[in-house]
Design a protein around this motif. Structure first.
Motif, PDB file in Angstrom:
ATOM      1  N   ARG A 186     -14.805 -19.211  36.399  1.00 41.38           N
ATOM      2  CA  ARG A 186     -13.994 -19.205  35.180  1.00 41.38           C
ATOM      3  C   ARG A 186     -12.642 -19.853  35.419  1.00 41.38           C
ATOM      4  N   ALA A 187     -12.024 -19.520  36.551  1.00 40.28           N
ATOM      5  CA  ALA A 187     -10.711 -20.096  36.848  1.00 40.28           C
ATOM      6  C   ALA A 187     -10.819 -21.620  36.959  1.00 40.28           C
ATOM      7  N   ALA A 189     -12.989 -23.541  35.560  1.00 45.74           N
ATOM      8  CA  ALA A 189     -13.212 -24.122  34.232  1.00 45.74           C
ATOM      9  C   ALA A 189     -11.898 -24.228  33.467  1.00 45.74           C
ATOM     10  N   GLN A 190     -10.982 -23.277  33.691  1.00 43.08           N
ATOM     11  CA  GLN A 190      -9.731 -23.297  32.931  1.00 43.08           C
ATOM     12  C   GLN A 190      -8.689 -24.235  33.528  1.00 43.08           C
ATOM     13  N   ASP A 191      -8.663 -24.353  34.840  1.00 40.66           N
ATOM     14  CA  ASP A 191      -7.669 -25.206  35.487  1.00 40.66           C
ATOM     15  C   ASP A 191      -8.118 -25.502  36.920  1.00 40.66           C
ATOM     16  N   GLU A 193      -7.353 -27.676  39.212  1.00 36.32           N
ATOM     17  CA  GLU A 193      -6.376 -27.918  40.277  1.00 36.32           C
ATOM     18  C   GLU A 193      -5.691 -26.623  40.691  1.00 36.32           C
ATOM     19  N   ALA A 194      -5.350 -25.807  39.704  1.00 35.50           N
ATOM     20  CA  ALA A 194      -4.716 -24.523  40.032  1.00 35.50           C
ATOM     21  C   ALA A 194      -5.694 -23.652  40.816  1.00 35.50           C
ATOM     22  N   ALA A 195      -6.964 -23.652  40.398  1.00 35.66           N
ATOM     23  CA  ALA A 195      -7.961 -22.841  41.110  1.00 35.66           C
ATOM     24  C   ALA A 195      -8.036 -23.279  42.570  1.00 35.66           C
ATOM     25  N   ASN A 307      -7.899 -25.428  26.525  1.00 38.15           N
ATOM     26  CA  ASN A 307      -6.645 -25.352  27.268  1.00 38.15           C
ATOM     27  C   ASN A 307      -6.834 -25.949  28.650  1.00 38.15           C
ATOM     28  N   SER A 309      -5.534 -29.074  31.570  1.00 36.67           N
ATOM     29  CA  SER A 309      -4.449 -29.991  31.882  1.00 36.67           C
ATOM     30  C   SER A 309      -4.987 -31.124  32.715  1.00 36.67           C
TER      31      SER A 309
ATOM     32  N   VAL B  57      -3.564 -31.082  47.722  1.00 40.65           N
ATOM     33  CA  VAL B  57      -4.316 -31.620  46.586  1.00 40.65           C
ATOM     34  C   VAL B  57      -3.984 -33.097  46.386  1.00 40.65           C
ATOM     35  N   LEU B  89       3.162 -22.842  40.574  1.00 39.68           N
ATOM     36  CA  LEU B  89       3.012 -24.202  40.070  1.00 39.68           C
ATOM     37  C   LEU B  89       3.958 -24.512  38.928  1.00 39.68           C
ATOM     38  N   ARG B  93       0.950 -22.575  35.001  1.00 35.60           N
ATOM     39  CA  ARG B  93      -0.476 -22.828  35.218  1.00 35.60           C
ATOM     40  C   ARG B  93      -1.264 -21.565  35.539  1.00 35.60           C
ATOM     41  N   PHE B  95      -4.292 -18.878  34.601  1.00 41.19           N
ATOM     42  CA  PHE B  95      -5.594 -19.075  33.970  1.00 41.19           C
ATOM     43  C   PHE B  95      -5.523 -18.348  32.633  1.00 41.19           C
ATOM     44  N   PRO B  96      -5.376 -19.089  31.530  1.00 37.21           N
ATOM     45  CA  PRO B  96      -4.941 -18.464  30.272  1.00 37.21           C
ATOM     46  C   PRO B  96      -5.946 -17.483  29.694  1.00 37.21           C
ATOM     47  N   ARG B  97      -7.240 -17.715  29.937  1.00 33.12           N
ATOM     48  CA  ARG B  97      -8.234 -16.817  29.359  1.00 33.12           C
ATOM     49  C   ARG B  97      -8.731 -15.790  30.374  1.00 33.12           C
ATOM     50  N   MET B  98      -7.922 -15.562  31.393  1.00 28.02           N
ATOM     51  CA  MET B  98      -8.201 -14.449  32.302  1.00 28.02           C
ATOM     52  C   MET B  98      -7.037 -13.468  32.158  1.00 28.02           C
ATOM     53  N   MET B 106      -7.074 -13.792  41.521  1.00 33.55           N
ATOM     54  CA  MET B 106      -7.264 -15.189  41.950  1.00 33.55           C
ATOM     55  C   MET B 106      -6.234 -15.559  43.012  1.00 33.55           C
ATOM     56  N   ARG B 154       1.211 -13.788  41.537  1.00 34.90           N
ATOM     57  CA  ARG B 154      -0.047 -14.378  41.974  1.00 34.90           C
ATOM     58  C   ARG B 154       0.123 -15.031  43.350  1.00 34.90           C
TER      59      ARG B 154
END
Ligand SMILES: Nc1ncnc2c1ncn2[C@@H]1O[C@H](COP(=O)(O)OP(=O)(O)OP(=O)(O)O)[C@@H](O)[C@H]1O
Ligand SMILES: [Mg+2]
Lengths: 309, 248
Positions: A186-187, A189-191, A193-195, A307, A309, B57, B89, B93, B95-98, B106, B154
């Motif tokens: 899920r993470a 899928a949402q972002d 690079e952040a994941a 949402n 980026s 990255v 970050l 950034r 995870f908006p839907r978590m 995470m 986080r």
């Protein structure tokens, strides 16, 4: 049969097809959610799954309608067949990702999607050239237990398909919602690079999505065989396109959406065919898709502005 | 842990490209154990690229990154996080839907779940009571300030030795900015080294020990925070002082 019974029967049939489309739609949605890739090879991974199931049942000495099992042997055979089919198709999905799509991941544009179309046709032709163009009778080891609900009949087969599909969908939901790798999915899928910067190994997440989606397609292939009592090299395109439609209808990338979309498409197919005629099934299905998308472009449960980026 | 003069991060001779764009030009930084080091610079000068190069990255064309005495520039990001580098970050950034809690989980992705996780969670909740209140809310529905607290929490969940913060004060109201800088100092006093990108040079130099100034991909100035605060070109360019004011 009264008119009511006729429709009740179509609801029962529709829930069978809907469960199958839902399982298939989940594969599209899991991969799209993470990679924004429409994986057309999924169509024929499903078709291959139905043949893997056919041959697994044959390996148990089951073919056509000759052997009927009951009780523990029936449960055992079905469990093993589902497990083998899902493992094989899951592995095929992982192979497609690992050896073909991964190399294309950094490439912008349609290359990866075109590759999935190519793989789809390769699988299609491999099956055509090895098992042939004939329709193959699918083993049906289920006893013909039937319950009458009014004038409609509910068969053991229907109940089995529902239970298996429900268990798989609940298991997938649990996996995505509560396990560590599910949360990483899920993470990502949402972002993505952040994941990655949380320490998520994105390659593993993508591989997991392909395995799960393809394994569910395998289960769908077995259900196809149990429902229609046949399989053929041709089944991938129609069922695959309807399942893809289901994923888009529910909101592509959205797991509950794929399940809802699948069930709706199944019901629309059987009930719509009853009202207007079976040959109109695709017209009805795609008309509903177009209508829903015009008014809700992100699908029933989808988000309008993803949402990302 | 204290500032004992030994180096935690050495970023040496780094050149980073995006296609033809030369984003970091032979850049060097050193960060000592226990320090707060700030990276100042205007828009698009390569600050975030620096952070991404440390996290792995973005891969530099040349140069070495040494963390805790060992080269890490060839390691995947996950391994760098495991060794103790965590990011806050740019633009948070989350995870908006978590949920907030899931975002913290995470953050602890490379850590074992168990008593240690619960300890770290308690620590974050202690630093940010607001985060605890909101733990079951989807993080996308939090206010900007609350999100920044979750983003810092986080990062702490990874048990980092170095936190790389990219503009932690961006878009926050003055009250929140104060709070965030207080928290950064607290975290640092508890033993975590901080490398912090900031456009708010005033605030950054008030808590940093040392700072670097980046201009179009090149380090043009560096020194202790006190030195840089006194530097006329810094005062003019980043501390919002105009010559007229000085003359008046
Ligand atoms: N992924 C990318 N592809 C191409 N160019 C990039 C990429 N990321 C950054 N750049 C370019 O590299 C330069 C440095 O970008 P960077 O994000 O490091 O700047 P920054 O100092 O963080 O700026 P800001 O203060 O606006 O956050 C910019 O010119 C930017 O356009
Ligand atoms: Mg930046």
């Amino acid at each position: 049969m009264t008119v009511f019974d006729v429709y009740l029967q179509q609801v029962i049939n529709g829930l069978n097809l809907g469960a199958m489309y839902a399982l298939l739609a989940l594969g599209f949605t899991l991969v799209y959610g993470i990679l924004e890739l429409i994986n057309f090879s999924h169509f024929n991974v499903f078709m291959v799954g139905s043949f893997v199931a056919l041959y697994t049942l044959e390996a148990f000495g089951l073919s056509g309608q000759t052997v009927i099992l009951a009780g523990l042997p029936l449960v055992g055979v079905l469990l093993v067949t589902f497990a083998v089919t899902m493992t094989v198709t899951g592995t095929i999905g992982v192979g497609i990702e690992r050896f073909l799509l991964r190399r294309l991941r950094a490439v912008k544009g349609p290359a990866a999607m075109i590759t999935t179309i190519g793989v789809s046709y390769i699988l299609f032709n491999i099956v055509l050239l090895t098992v042939g163009a004939d329709t193959h009778n699918f083993a049906n080891p289920l006893p013909t237990v039937t319950w009458a609900i009014g004038g409609a009949s509910l068969r053991l087969r229907d109940v089995l398909i529902w239970i298996v599909s429900a268990v798989l969908m609940i298991a997938l939901t649990y996996f995505v919602q509560y396990t560590k790798i599910g949360k990483a999915m899920r993470a990502t899928a949402q972002d993505p690079e952040a994941a990655r910067m949380m320490g998520v190994e994105v390659d593993r997440v993508i591989m997991t999505a392909f395995f799960l989606g393809s394994a569910l397609a395998g289960a769908g292939g077995l259900i196809f065989g149990l429902y229609y009592n046949f399989t053929s090299f041709l089944i991938g395109f129609t069922a695959g396109l309807r399942a893809f439609t289901a994923a888009v209808l529910g909101g592509i990338g959205n797991v509950p959406g794929a399940m809802l979309g699948g069930l709706l498409i199944g019901l629309v197919e059987t009930i719509g065919s009853q009202i207007i005629g079976a040959s109109w099934a695709d017209v009805i299905i795609f008309a509903i898709l177009v209508l829903v998308l015009v008014f809700r472009p992100a699908g029933l449960l989808g988000r309008i502005a993803p949402n990302k980026s | 842990m204290s500032r004992d003069g030994s180096l935690l991060l050495e970023f040496t001779g780094i050149n980073t490209y995006y296609g033809d764009l030369h984003a970091l030009k032979d850049v060097n930084y050193t960060i000592g154990r226990g320090e707060i080091v700030s990276l100042l610079g205007g828009n698009a000068c390569g600050k975030s690229t620096t952070m991404k190069t440390i996290m792995g990255v973005v891969i530099p064309a040349t140069g070495t990154v040494i963390f805790d005495g060992k080269p890490i520039e060839k390691l995947p990001t996950s391994e760098r996080v495991r060794r103790g580098i965590a990011p806050v970050l740019e633009a948070r950034r989350l995870f908006p839907r978590m949920t907030v809690y899931e975002n913290l989980e995470m953050g602890a992705y490379t850590q074992p779940k168990g008593p240690q996780f619960n300890e770290d969670l308690e620590r974050v909740y202690e630093l940010f009571p607001r985060v605890k209140e909101r733990r079951n809310q989807l993080s996308g529905t939090l206010s900007g300030g609350e999100q920044q607290m979750v983003a810092i929490g986080r990062a702490l969940m990874a048990r980092p030795r170095l936190i790389c913060m990219d503009e932690p004060s961006m878009g926050l109201s003055p009250l929140y900015v104060e709070q965030v800088f207080d928290i950064i100092q607290t975290i640092n006093k508890q033993g975590t080294t901080i490398f912090m990108v900031e456009q708010n040079a005033n605030m950054a130099l008030s808590i940093a020990h040392r700072a670097y100034v980046l201009q179009t991909g090149r380090v043009v100035l560096s020194g202790t925070a006190a030195e840089l605060r006194e530097n006329p070109s810094i005062r003019e360019a980043y501390l919002g002082e105009l010559k007229v004011d000085a003359a008046a």
